[in-house]
Design a protein around this motif. Structure first.
Motif, PDB file in Angstrom:
ATOM      1  N   LEU A 223      -5.541  14.815   5.875  1.00  0.00           N
ATOM      2  CA  LEU A 223      -4.570  13.893   6.469  1.00  0.00           C
ATOM      3  C   LEU A 223      -3.432  13.511   5.517  1.00  0.00           C
ATOM      4  O   LEU A 223      -2.614  12.661   5.848  1.00  0.00           O
ATOM      5  CB  LEU A 223      -5.298  12.626   6.954  1.00  0.00           C
ATOM      6  CG  LEU A 223      -6.354  12.882   8.042  1.00  0.00           C
ATOM      7  CD1 LEU A 223      -7.059  11.588   8.416  1.00  0.00           C
ATOM      8  CD2 LEU A 223      -5.732  13.520   9.271  1.00  0.00           C
ATOM      9  N   ASP A 224      -3.376  14.121   4.353  1.00  0.00           N
ATOM     10  CA  ASP A 224      -2.260  13.853   3.455  1.00  0.00           C
ATOM     11  C   ASP A 224      -0.967  14.333   4.111  1.00  0.00           C
ATOM     12  O   ASP A 224      -0.929  15.384   4.754  1.00  0.00           O
ATOM     13  CB  ASP A 224      -2.461  14.583   2.125  1.00  0.00           C
ATOM     14  CG  ASP A 224      -1.328  14.303   1.142  1.00  0.00           C
ATOM     15  OD1 ASP A 224      -0.661  13.254   1.291  1.00  0.00           O
ATOM     16  OD2 ASP A 224      -1.125  15.115   0.225  1.00  0.00           O
ATOM     17  N   ARG A 225       0.095  13.525   3.977  1.00  0.00           N
ATOM     18  CA  ARG A 225       1.414  13.925   4.475  1.00  0.00           C
ATOM     19  C   ARG A 225       2.303  14.150   3.254  1.00  0.00           C
ATOM     20  O   ARG A 225       2.785  13.187   2.641  1.00  0.00           O
ATOM     21  CB  ARG A 225       1.995  12.823   5.375  1.00  0.00           C
ATOM     22  CG  ARG A 225       1.262  12.651   6.701  1.00  0.00           C
ATOM     23  CD  ARG A 225       1.523  13.830   7.637  1.00  0.00           C
ATOM     24  NE  ARG A 225       2.960  14.081   7.736  1.00  0.00           N
ATOM     25  CZ  ARG A 225       3.794  13.369   8.491  1.00  0.00           C
ATOM     26  NH1 ARG A 225       3.335  12.390   9.238  1.00  0.00           N
ATOM     27  NH2 ARG A 225       5.075  13.653   8.519  1.00  0.00           N
ATOM     28  N   SER A 229       6.662   9.476   0.894  1.00  0.00           N
ATOM     29  CA  SER A 229       6.556   8.701  -0.345  1.00  0.00           C
ATOM     30  C   SER A 229       6.322   7.248   0.038  1.00  0.00           C
ATOM     31  O   SER A 229       7.226   6.596   0.579  1.00  0.00           O
ATOM     32  CB  SER A 229       7.832   8.830  -1.178  1.00  0.00           C
ATOM     33  OG  SER A 229       8.024  10.171  -1.596  1.00  0.00           O
ATOM     34  N   LEU A 230       5.122   6.751  -0.222  1.00  0.00           N
ATOM     35  CA  LEU A 230       4.745   5.406   0.197  1.00  0.00           C
ATOM     36  C   LEU A 230       5.061   4.390  -0.888  1.00  0.00           C
ATOM     37  O   LEU A 230       4.912   4.675  -2.084  1.00  0.00           O
ATOM     38  CB  LEU A 230       3.245   5.346   0.504  1.00  0.00           C
ATOM     39  CG  LEU A 230       2.684   6.343   1.521  1.00  0.00           C
ATOM     40  CD1 LEU A 230       1.191   6.144   1.684  1.00  0.00           C
ATOM     41  CD2 LEU A 230       3.376   6.189   2.854  1.00  0.00           C
ATOM     42  N   MET A 468      -1.460   6.782  -0.631  1.00  0.00           N
ATOM     43  CA  MET A 468      -1.818   7.787   0.367  1.00  0.00           C
ATOM     44  C   MET A 468      -3.322   8.057   0.322  1.00  0.00           C
ATOM     45  O   MET A 468      -3.977   8.182   1.359  1.00  0.00           O
ATOM     46  CB  MET A 468      -1.024   9.077   0.147  1.00  0.00           C
ATOM     47  CG  MET A 468      -1.354  10.188   1.155  1.00  0.00           C
ATOM     48  SD  MET A 468      -1.078   9.726   2.890  1.00  0.00           S
ATOM     49  CE  MET A 468       0.709   9.940   2.992  1.00  0.00           C
ATOM     50  N   GLU A 469      -3.878   8.138  -0.884  1.00  0.00           N
ATOM     51  CA  GLU A 469      -5.320   8.337  -0.998  1.00  0.00           C
ATOM     52  C   GLU A 469      -6.070   7.178  -0.341  1.00  0.00           C
ATOM     53  O   GLU A 469      -7.089   7.379   0.326  1.00  0.00           O
ATOM     54  CB  GLU A 469      -5.716   8.459  -2.474  1.00  0.00           C
ATOM     55  CG  GLU A 469      -7.204   8.698  -2.676  1.00  0.00           C
ATOM     56  CD  GLU A 469      -7.607   8.749  -4.142  1.00  0.00           C
ATOM     57  OE1 GLU A 469      -8.726   9.206  -4.432  1.00  0.00           O
ATOM     58  OE2 GLU A 469      -6.801   8.315  -5.008  1.00  0.00           O
ATOM     59  N   PHE A 470      -5.561   5.954  -0.523  1.00  0.00           N
ATOM     60  CA  PHE A 470      -6.183   4.777   0.098  1.00  0.00           C
ATOM     61  C   PHE A 470      -6.234   4.937   1.622  1.00  0.00           C
ATOM     62  O   PHE A 470      -7.275   4.734   2.243  1.00  0.00           O
ATOM     63  CB  PHE A 470      -5.391   3.521  -0.279  1.00  0.00           C
ATOM     64  CG  PHE A 470      -5.985   2.239   0.231  1.00  0.00           C
ATOM     65  CD1 PHE A 470      -6.784   1.449  -0.572  1.00  0.00           C
ATOM     66  CD2 PHE A 470      -5.750   1.808   1.540  1.00  0.00           C
ATOM     67  CE1 PHE A 470      -7.350   0.267  -0.093  1.00  0.00           C
ATOM     68  CE2 PHE A 470      -6.303   0.643   2.038  1.00  0.00           C
ATOM     69  CZ  PHE A 470      -7.100  -0.134   1.208  1.00  0.00           C
ATOM     70  N   LEU A 475      -9.468   6.656   6.679  1.00  0.00           N
ATOM     71  CA  LEU A 475      -9.678   7.568   7.795  1.00  0.00           C
ATOM     72  C   LEU A 475     -10.796   8.568   7.515  1.00  0.00           C
ATOM     73  O   LEU A 475     -10.936   9.573   8.215  1.00  0.00           O
ATOM     74  CB  LEU A 475      -8.370   8.307   8.110  1.00  0.00           C
ATOM     75  CG  LEU A 475      -7.351   7.447   8.867  1.00  0.00           C
ATOM     76  CD1 LEU A 475      -5.925   7.892   8.590  1.00  0.00           C
ATOM     77  CD2 LEU A 475      -7.631   7.494  10.358  1.00  0.00           C
ATOM     78  N   ASP A 476     -11.591   8.283   6.461  1.00  0.00           N
ATOM     79  CA  ASP A 476     -12.750   9.122   6.110  1.00  0.00           C
ATOM     80  C   ASP A 476     -12.355  10.567   5.846  1.00  0.00           C
ATOM     81  O   ASP A 476     -13.088  11.500   6.191  1.00  0.00           O
ATOM     82  CB  ASP A 476     -13.817   9.068   7.217  1.00  0.00           C
ATOM     83  CG  ASP A 476     -14.352   7.658   7.432  1.00  0.00           C
ATOM     84  OD1 ASP A 476     -14.517   6.947   6.429  1.00  0.00           O
ATOM     85  OD2 ASP A 476     -14.592   7.283   8.586  1.00  0.00           O
ATOM     86  N   ASP A 477     -11.190  10.762   5.235  1.00  0.00           N
ATOM     87  CA  ASP A 477     -10.735  12.110   4.898  1.00  0.00           C
ATOM     88  C   ASP A 477     -11.412  12.548   3.603  1.00  0.00           C
ATOM     89  O   ASP A 477     -11.155  11.988   2.529  1.00  0.00           O
ATOM     90  CB  ASP A 477      -9.211  12.102   4.735  1.00  0.00           C
ATOM     91  CG  ASP A 477      -8.643  13.486   4.453  1.00  0.00           C
ATOM     92  OD1 ASP A 477      -9.439  14.443   4.339  1.00  0.00           O
ATOM     93  OD2 ASP A 477      -7.408  13.608   4.336  1.00  0.00           O
ATOM     94  N   GLU A 478     -12.269  13.566   3.695  1.00  0.00           N
ATOM     95  CA  GLU A 478     -13.023  14.020   2.523  1.00  0.00           C
ATOM     96  C   GLU A 478     -12.115  14.654   1.472  1.00  0.00           C
ATOM     97  O   GLU A 478     -12.504  14.773   0.306  1.00  0.00           O
ATOM     98  CB  GLU A 478     -14.095  15.028   2.960  1.00  0.00           C
ATOM     99  CG  GLU A 478     -15.183  14.390   3.834  1.00  0.00           C
ATOM    100  CD  GLU A 478     -16.200  15.412   4.302  1.00  0.00           C
ATOM    101  OE1 GLU A 478     -16.049  16.607   3.955  1.00  0.00           O
ATOM    102  OE2 GLU A 478     -17.151  15.021   5.018  1.00  0.00           O
TER     103      GLU A 478
END
Length: 721
Positions: A223-225, A229-230, A468-470, A475-478
């Motif tokens: 789910l990384d975009r 840039s957050l 983004m990692e947070f 979203l439980d993205d492994e």
């Protein structure tokens, strides 16, 4: 190794994709997971759930699958889609691939018959329907069975809405269980979403199994975009946030979206940015359909720098080159936040995403939390009312008989409909008599989940780790790992600096006091059913005039100052000096404005002859001191208060009819006040602390008019909304 037939199928699929994306060279190729989904739908006729980041290309899966299935003699694809913005985008996208798409939704009722005729004639490849249609009696009973029998592919877009564990549960979506169960064997089903954690994914996959299929293919990607840039900017107050936006909006790339938490804030920010010379438009739940469509088109064509929007502009709006998303105020859920920021950066290498949290955010979260599923007692009472009725009850007929506002009542009934306890028929709702149990554990779990999401948003705003990692972990993205792009990974790209000019302008704008309070002119329907002999129009001689409030509790100007006065733990105290001075300014502007009493011109409102307060058991000191200050400064007599009898000041926060039932006969005009009104020749100012529905003011005004007041001018500190 791929079978030859499937190799041919993939070549056909890539050809359709090239048409869809406008690739004249024919070199466009499906991603591997896109192909796996299409293969499952077309070759294997399976049910599939695709959980992929926004911009991944979920719509390509169902349009390519539609083209291939139609070429093999399949029926039309039915896409259940939550928002009109998505429908408009999808119809245009389908046309590029030679796919004829039509919609049935609340904004095109005049086309429904023609669309249904086209479907029966086999001329429609894709039908987009809103979830609300699924629960409409005519559509459900007459159109849906035939549609289910003819459907070649069912697509459930934004499928997290099916699950009440999801951030945007919509009870109308639960009607899909019936449609899934009624589909003929071998009809493939595709569910798509970008915002489902592990629990929601499992729940939706399980619901896809309705009707016997239990092998739903789940395709879940990272789910990384990489284009986003957050960042988070912490500014002291609302004025600084608005000033920052006015100063830096043109520095943000391309055009984008500025999200606010409330309609009032969206309208305030839009007006301020326009005043500062920016081309922006407002987009909220109050925006008319035609204006919404125009705003979308203006943003798509880059005729505006930004839409200032509530969550009404959310799922489905597709502008590949959207350059930024800014939030003035923090959403209550990191999953909802991820979904909204995902509008940006789909077709560009870099997009800016900024969160500007505000101190009013948590009060707004609390308000929306109060709209949760009603208590078991209220649900049981509603079921009892329906069970005793000798005919279906419409929402207006049912509302006076239960202590729920119409929006919450309707949502509750939709859930009960899915649970089998009630049925929506022509003319309203009926009780089925089927056993029903209140799932307190589930509702409590959902409430706890909402609290956990709110805490996660606090942590997102304050974390020093990768943002983004947070969000991916929420979203439980492994595959979650540091992005290397956000302000914590790469350093901030924007300072919190604001110009003095913009900050002064924002302070003036937010400090501007005064909101018009429209009087009630019609009694709510259904009052005779609860023993109150009032209906139709309120006689002009018993109405209040248009009134004024200092501000709205939901705005980011005076709302921030007023909310602490009305917090449950706030102590009752005299009106603060700054608030009193602002109320006097409101009165002065009111007097000078159109129809005011300052000019003394013929036809204008006569000058008030006195001040009357509304009694209160919760804030008597606040209200009395406010009335006294107004009387003193305006050199008017403080005539007295409209009083409550017995325990009647505890008016429920419920629907209009129930509030009137509680107020009926409980407000009184004391004899001393009645005598003073009989001697006066002019209107009175009616002072209260707060108005939400306007019914207390309406009933008090009616009593004062009947007691001899020539007019009633309501004046309150705050309005809800």
């Amino acid at each position: 190794m791929e079978h030859t037939s499937n190799a041919d199928l993939r070549a056909q699929a890539d050809t359709v994709l090239a048409r869809l994306v406008g690739d004249a060279t024919g070199t466009a190729r499906l991603r591997e997971d896109q192909w796996r989904a299409i293969e499952a739908l077309v070759a294997d006729r399976r049910r599939a759930l695709v959980v992929q980041r926004t911009g991944w290309g979920k719509s390509a899966v169902y349009f390519v699958a539609t083209s291939l299935l139609r070429a093999r003699g399949g029926g039309p694809t039915v896409i259940v889609s939550p928002l009109l913005a998505l429908m408009r985008n999808q119809v245009d996208a389908a046309a590029r691939a030679g796919i004829h798409a039509r919609t049935i939704n609340s904004s095109n009722t005049e086309e429904w018959e023609a669309v249904q005729a086209e479907i029966e004639a086999g001329e429609v490849d894709v039908l987009l329907v809103s979830p609300e249609r699924l629960n409409n009696p005519d559509f459900r009973d007459q159109v849906l069975p035939k549609l289910s029998a003819a459907t070649g592919l069912l697509v459930v877009d934004e499928a997290h809405c099916i699950s009440d564990w999801g951030h945007d549960f919509r009870p109308d979506y639960r009607r899909l269980r019936t449609m899934l169960g009624d589909l003929p064997p071998g009809v493939p089903v595709l569910a798509t979403t970008a915002t489902a954690n592990a629990r929601v994914t499992a729940d939706v996959a399980e619901q896809l199994g309705t009707g016997g299929a239990s092998d739903a293919l789940v395709l879940r990607g990272p789910l990384d975009r990489e284009s986003l840039s957050l960042g988070v900017l912490r500014l002291p107050d609302a004025a600084h946030r608005m000033a920052w936006l006015a100063d830096h909006l043109d520095d943000l790339p391309g055009s984008g979206i500025v999200y606010t938490l409330t309609v009032a804030a969206a309208e305030e920010v839009t007006a301020f940015l326009r005043q500062r010379g920016h081309a922006v438009a407002s987009y909220t739940g109050r925006t008319e359909n035609a204006d919404r469509q125009q705003a979308e088109e203006d943003l798509l064509a880059n005729r505006v720098k930004a839409l200032v929007a509530t969550s009404a502009l959310g799922m489905g709006f597709d502008k590949p080159d959207l350059g930024f998303v800014v939030h003035l105020g923090s959403p209550s859920s990191p999953i909802a936040y991820y979904q909204q920021v995902g509008r940006a950066g789909r077709g560009v290498e870099h997009a800016e995403v900024l969160l500007l949290p505000g101190r009013e955010d948590e009060a707004i979260w609390e308000y929306f939390t109060s709209l949760a599923f009603p208590s078991e007692d209220l649900v049981r009472r509603t079921l009892d009312v329906l069970a005793r009725a000798d005919r279906p009850l419409s929402l207006p007929a049912l509302e006076p008989l239960v202590e729920l506002r119409r929006s919450r009542l309707e949502t509750m009934l939709k859930v009960l409909d899915v649970d089998g306890a009630v049925n929506r028929v022509k003319g309203g709702w009926t009780a089925t008599g089927h056993p029903w149990s209140y799932d307190a554990d589930r509702y409590d779990w959902v409430a706890r989940q909402r609290k956990a999401e709110q805490q996660a948003m606090r942590e997102y705003a304050s974390t020093t780790d990768c943002r983004m990692e947070f969000l991916q972990r929420q979203l439980d993205d492994e595959g979650a790992k540091p992005c290397g792009r956000c302000d914590n990974c790469a350093g901030p790209r924007y300072t919190v600096d604001t110009s003095t000019v913009a900050l002064d302008a924002a302070r003036v704008d937010l400090g501007r006091a005064g909101v018009e309070v429209e009087p009630r002119r019609m009694w709510p329907t259904g009052l005779p059913a609860i023993g109150i002999d009032l209906k139709g129009r309120i006689p002009v001689g018993e109405q209040a005039s248009s009134g004024r409030a200092l501000g709205r509790l939901s705005d980011i100007g005076w709302g921030n100052r007023l909310r602490p006065l009305f917090a449950p733990q706030a102590s009752d105290a005299p009106v603060p000096d700054d608030v009193a001075r602002a109320v006097v300014e409101v009165l002065a502007d009111w007097a000078k404005g159109p129809g005011g009493w300052a000019s003394g011109a013929a036809g204008d409102q006569p000058r008030p002859v006195g001040v009357v307060t509304v009694a209160s058991r919760t804030r008597p000191t606040l209200i009395h001191s406010l009335g006294a200050r107004i009387a003193e400064i305006g050199r008017l007599p403080l005539l007295g208060s409209v009083e409550y009898a017995g325990d009647a000041s505890r008016v429920p926060r419920s629907n209009s009819a129930q509030r009137l039932k509680a107020l009926d006969g409980s407000l009184t005009v004391p004899s001393a006040l009645a005598s003073a009104l009989a001697q006066g020749r002019g209107p009175v100012l009616l002072v209260d602390d707060f108005t939400e529905t306007g019914w207390t003011l309406a009933v008090a005004a009616r009593l004062l008019r009947r007691a001899g007041a020539d007019g009633v001018l309501p004046l309150v500190l705050a309005v809800q909304g």
